[in-house]
Write a protein that holds these residues in place. Sequence first.
Motif, short mmCIF file in Angstrom:
data_model
loop_
_atom_site.label_atom_id
_atom_site.label_comp_id
_atom_site.label_asym_id
_atom_site.label_seq_id
_atom_site.Cartn_x
_atom_site.Cartn_y
_atom_site.Cartn_z
N VAL A 20 58.87 91.12 27.93
CA VAL A 20 58.18 90.62 28.87
C VAL A 20 58.24 89.51 29.95
N TRP A 21 58.07 89.05 29.46
CA TRP A 21 58.82 87.59 30.39
C TRP A 21 59.49 88.74 31.49
N GLY A 22 60.60 88.62 31.48
CA GLY A 22 61.87 89.04 31.95
C GLY A 22 61.15 90.01 33.24
N ARG A 23 60.66 91.05 32.67
CA ARG A 23 59.70 92.00 33.86
C ARG A 23 58.70 91.39 34.98
N LEU A 24 57.94 90.17 34.00
CA LEU A 24 56.81 89.44 34.42
C LEU A 24 57.30 88.58 36.18
N ALA A 25 58.51 87.78 35.20
CA ALA A 25 59.02 87.06 36.22
C ALA A 25 60.31 87.85 37.36
N ALA A 26 60.83 89.06 36.97
CA ALA A 26 61.13 89.48 38.01
C ALA A 26 59.85 90.10 39.35
N PHE A 27 59.09 90.97 38.78
CA PHE A 27 58.02 91.07 39.67
C PHE A 27 57.29 90.25 40.23
N LEU A 28 56.76 89.19 39.84
CA LEU A 28 57.10 87.78 40.50
C LEU A 28 57.68 87.51 42.34
N GLU A 29 59.08 87.33 41.95
CA GLU A 29 59.90 87.43 42.91
C GLU A 29 59.81 88.26 43.51
N ILE A 48 53.20 80.11 51.17
CA ILE A 48 54.71 79.85 51.38
C ILE A 48 54.90 78.67 50.21
N LYS A 49 54.43 77.60 50.17
CA LYS A 49 53.86 76.48 49.69
C LYS A 49 53.82 77.05 47.91
N ASP A 50 52.81 77.86 47.92
CA ASP A 50 52.59 78.62 46.62
C ASP A 50 53.41 79.24 45.91
N HIS A 51 54.08 80.24 46.64
CA HIS A 51 55.43 81.20 46.07
C HIS A 51 56.89 80.21 46.05
N ASN A 52 56.98 78.57 46.16
CA ASN A 52 57.87 78.26 46.38
C ASN A 52 57.23 77.60 45.18
N GLU A 53 55.87 76.70 44.82
CA GLU A 53 55.78 77.02 43.60
C GLU A 53 55.42 77.16 42.41
N ILE A 54 55.10 78.19 42.16
CA ILE A 54 55.57 80.00 41.51
C ILE A 54 56.99 80.21 40.93
N ARG A 55 57.64 79.77 41.75
CA ARG A 55 58.90 79.92 41.70
C ARG A 55 60.05 79.00 40.95
N ASP A 56 59.46 77.42 40.95
CA ASP A 56 59.84 76.58 40.14
C ASP A 56 59.22 76.91 39.11
#
Length: 173
Positions: free
Chosen positions: A35-44, A79-87
């Motif tokens: 589930v995490w793998g799916r969510l992590a891929a989806f977020l990016e 864009i700052k938020d997206h970077n924070e989510i990626r981190d």
Amino acid sequence: MDITQLILDDHQEQRRLFAILEQIDDGDVETLAAVWGRLAAFLETHAEAEERCFYPALLKLGTGAGGKPTAAAETTDAIKDHNEIRDAVAKVAQSKVGSRPWRAAVAEANKANGDHMAEEEREGLTDFRLHAPLQLRHDLAVAFAAFEARHVTGVKPVDKDPEAYVAEHAGGR
């Protein structure tokens, strides 16, 4: 079809997947990892689709909403938020699935994502609905859906410099 609605639909799916993770037993590492793998891929994939389809158009048409004075301010913050989510997503990978540190990292990713979605819904999406013609919203939705479909297994996470992103996509504004 409307890109703002597709983004809202994605937000609901992200909330749903985080809620599912909260309800899976720590010992069921196989399901948690899946589930995490799916969510992590989806977020990016979602973030990259927004950065390719939504934010360039917002920069051209938006005027600011939800407390932000301009579309550039909305976009820089996003864009700052997206970077924070990626981190935050990358931090999850540093711990054993199902462990306390893993759960804490997932919660941190959920918070970063939740804060971003709330701002985006108040600011960028509202601004865009007020200023973008329906045909453009449809055309961007088609491109957004196609990008997500082509990259359903994810894309490589790459942080972006928010100011450089805005300068590149502002189109003379």
